[in-house]
Design a protein around this motif. Sequence first.
Motif, short mmCIF file in Angstrom:
data_model
loop_
_atom_site.label_atom_id
_atom_site.label_comp_id
_atom_site.label_asym_id
_atom_site.label_seq_id
_atom_site.Cartn_x
_atom_site.Cartn_y
_atom_site.Cartn_z
N ALA A 118 11.13 4.76 1.23
CA ALA A 118 11.19 3.45 0.57
C ALA A 118 12.59 2.86 0.59
N GLY A 165 7.80 5.99 -2.06
CA GLY A 165 6.67 5.25 -2.59
C GLY A 165 6.98 4.37 -3.78
N PHE A 166 8.26 4.09 -4.04
CA PHE A 166 8.67 3.38 -5.23
C PHE A 166 9.59 2.24 -4.80
N ASN A 211 11.09 -1.86 -5.65
CA ASN A 211 11.24 -3.03 -6.51
C ASN A 211 11.28 -4.26 -5.60
N SER A 258 -2.76 -1.21 -0.72
CA SER A 258 -2.16 -0.29 0.24
C SER A 258 -2.76 -0.54 1.61
N GLN A 281 0.16 0.69 -7.60
CA GLN A 281 0.39 0.34 -9.00
C GLN A 281 1.45 -0.74 -9.01
N THR A 296 7.78 -3.92 -9.87
CA THR A 296 7.89 -2.56 -9.35
C THR A 296 6.56 -2.16 -8.75
N ARG A 347 4.43 0.94 -6.85
CA ARG A 347 4.33 2.37 -6.53
C ARG A 347 3.11 2.55 -5.64
N ARG A 401 0.52 5.11 -3.86
CA ARG A 401 0.03 6.49 -4.01
C ARG A 401 -1.10 6.74 -3.02
N LEU A 434 2.94 9.93 -4.86
CA LEU A 434 3.72 8.82 -4.31
C LEU A 434 3.93 9.04 -2.82
N ASP A 483 5.08 6.92 1.13
CA ASP A 483 5.66 5.77 1.82
C ASP A 483 4.61 5.18 2.76
#
Length: 172
Positions: free
Chosen positions: A93, A113-114, A116, A132, A139, A151, A153, A155, A161, A163
């Motif tokens: 990410a 996977g996180f 902003n 996805s 999320q 934000t 995320r 999954r 989590l 990428d």
Amino acid sequence: MFNRIRGRIGSAHVLGMVAVILALTGTSFALPGRNSVDSGDIRNRTIQAADVRPNAFGGGQINENRLGRVRLATAALDAKNVLWVDVKNPNGAKNAAVTQAGQPNTLAGEGAGFVNVAFARPVSACSWTGTSQGGGFVQVNPKKSASNVVTVRVRNNAGNLVDEPFSLQVVC
């Protein structure tokens, strides 16, 4: 004997008897047609929402051409109120890259996977939807410290989590 009684019965007696019979048996009024009510059968402003069964009407019974424009629909259709971004996440990410965007924005990855996503304007009062592109789920939450950041995320189906590429849609 019948002649003696007939001589004493007047029109008032007959009308009184008819009134008693009607009062005891009741009266009814039938609508024309079978199981149908049209606008001529109803006085204006007499039907309330509680009188209509839920889901009683479908698209076939509603003439959409007679419906007015929804008050907030014009604002939602305005391009300034619909924001979106497609994100490709090669090699983690931290290297997230925008492949397409409906508004200028920036990305900041904070781990696998996180991500902003920062928009050019506040989006904290908007609605967000993420999808996805790799088969998992997304999320989406607002970032409390910044009103223009969402934000994301990503999954996999096991809940870990990952990428994976994702799309984010924001409607204000």
